[in-house]
Structure formats: C-alpha cells, structure tokens
Motif scaffolding. Structure first.
Motif, PDB file in Angstrom:
ATOM      1  N   PHE A  14       0.827  -1.204   0.000  1.00  0.00           N
ATOM      2  CA  PHE A  14       0.000   0.000   0.000  1.00  0.00           C
ATOM      3  C   PHE A  14       0.867   1.262   0.000  1.00  0.00           C
ATOM      4  O   PHE A  14       0.566   2.226  -0.702  1.00  0.00           O
ATOM      5  N   LYS A  15       1.940   1.247   0.762  1.00  0.00           N
ATOM      6  CA  LYS A  15       2.852   2.394   0.775  1.00  0.00           C
ATOM      7  C   LYS A  15       3.425   2.634  -0.619  1.00  0.00           C
ATOM      8  O   LYS A  15       3.526   3.771  -1.070  1.00  0.00           O
ATOM      9  N   LYS A  16       3.782   1.550  -1.276  1.00  0.00           N
ATOM     10  CA  LYS A  16       4.306   1.658  -2.643  1.00  0.00           C
ATOM     11  C   LYS A  16       3.255   2.269  -3.568  1.00  0.00           C
ATOM     12  O   LYS A  16       3.562   3.109  -4.415  1.00  0.00           O
ATOM     13  N   ARG A  17       2.008   1.855  -3.398  1.00  0.00           N
ATOM     14  CA  ARG A  17       0.915   2.400  -4.200  1.00  0.00           C
ATOM     15  C   ARG A  17       0.748   3.901  -3.950  1.00  0.00           C
ATOM     16  O   ARG A  17       0.475   4.656  -4.874  1.00  0.00           O
ATOM     17  N   LEU A  18       0.930   4.324  -2.701  1.00  0.00           N
ATOM     18  CA  LEU A  18       0.785   5.746  -2.375  1.00  0.00           C
ATOM     19  C   LEU A  18       1.806   6.617  -3.102  1.00  0.00           C
ATOM     20  O   LEU A  18       1.486   7.721  -3.530  1.00  0.00           O
ATOM     21  N   ILE A  19       3.032   6.131  -3.202  1.00  0.00           N
ATOM     22  CA  ILE A  19       4.103   6.970  -3.747  1.00  0.00           C
ATOM     23  C   ILE A  19       4.422   6.661  -5.207  1.00  0.00           C
ATOM     24  O   ILE A  19       5.306   7.275  -5.802  1.00  0.00           O
ATOM     25  N   ASN A  20       3.695   5.727  -5.802  1.00  0.00           N
ATOM     26  CA  ASN A  20       3.895   5.398  -7.201  1.00  0.00           C
ATOM     27  C   ASN A  20       3.505   6.587  -8.086  1.00  0.00           C
ATOM     28  O   ASN A  20       2.467   7.195  -7.882  1.00  0.00           O
TER      29      ASN A  20
END
Length: 175
Positions: free
Chosen positions: A121-127
């Motif tokens: 989810f963190k990766k999705r936020l900063i993608n």
C-alpha cells in the motif's frame, strides 16, 4: 469449488451470521461449528482461532474494496491518494465497527503479519509521484491514527473522519 473450500465457506458464512446476531465476544467457535454443521475440530482445521476467521473475512472484503478504489483513483499526489482510499476504507471499517475494533486490538502488536500489505500500500501511495518511502510512512501513520480515533468515538462518521484526515494531511508538506 472443492469440498474443503465449501466447508471453509460454510464456516465463514455461519461465523458472520453469528457475529452479527450475537456479537463477536458472545460467539464461540463451538457455536460456529454448530451453525456451520461441522465438527468443532473442523473449524480449527481451517482457522487456528476465532480471530483468524475475522481476519480472513476482512482480508477478502478489503481486497475487493482496494481494487475498486484503485480503479477509480485519479489522484496525482500521495496525500490525495491516501484521502481517496480512505473514503472507501473508513466507510468499510465504520460499517463493521465492533469487528474492526476487535481485529485491530488483536493485530496491533502483530505488525509483521500486516507488513506485506502495508508495504504494497505504501508503494501504491508513492507510485508515479515525488513522495518518498518516509512520506508514505507518515501518511499511513496519520491514516491509522485517524481511523483509531474514529473507531473509538461513538458518534464518528465517515465524513467526520475524512474531514479530520484531510485537515491532518494538509499540515504536512508531501506531494
């Protein structure tokens, strides 16, 4: 669907019906087994504990919610993306407030179990934006603190939680 999958689904269906009717704490695994028309040991062959039943049910629903949120996401910043997902997630958790509180109480100290989902989810936020991994950590902390506050207030609503989240996110300088 295999017989094992059918039995697992029977257990899940019976547990949610009982959780909804009696409450989480008032429902025993023996009650679940009886309602699912299976032996007590069968419940434990599919789920180690009653909270495992709760976690499994939440996970499958959350996957669907996150998928729907992802498909409608047009945000360009990490904070806007968090707000977008929170619109879906806060509604879900408040609709199942008693169960959400119980689940978070049980898993709060077991973050290693949540780590793969949180990392994704963190990766999705900063993608596709300029935010960093540390920015994602801060945003997630704000999201969860707002969620915990909302779940602990008797009169909380999705709108009030989203307003609080938006106010908090506006105080940080993250794109």
């Amino acid at each position: 669907m295999t017989k094992k999958e059918q039995t697992k689904q029977q257990i899940l269906t019976a547990s949610w019906q009982l959780f909804s009717e009696l409450g989480y704490h008032q429902t025993s695994t023996r009650d679940i087994a009886r309602a699912a028309n299976v032996a007590n040991g069968t419940v434990f062959s599919h789920f180690a504990t009653k909270v495992e039943i709760l976690k499994y049910s939440f996970e499958s629903e959350l996957e669907d919610i996150l998928s729907r949120a992802k498909h409608s996401d047009s945000s360009t910043t990490a904070t806007d993306r968090m707000y977008h997902y929170a619109c879906f997630l806060y509604e879900f958790y408040l609709a199942k407030k008693e169960f959400s509180r119980e689940l978070f109480k049980e898993i709060m100290w077991q973050q290693n179990e949540l780590e793969p989902q949180l990392k994704a989810f963190k990766k999705r936020l900063i993608n596709d934006n300029e935010a960093t991994a540390l920015d994602a950590d801060i945003i997630i902390d704000i999201y969860f603190m707002t969620l915990m506050e909302g779940l602990n207030q008797e009169d909380s609503s999705v709108d009030s939680m989203l307003a609080t989240l938006k106010a908090k996110l506006s105080k940080i300088n993250i794109n």
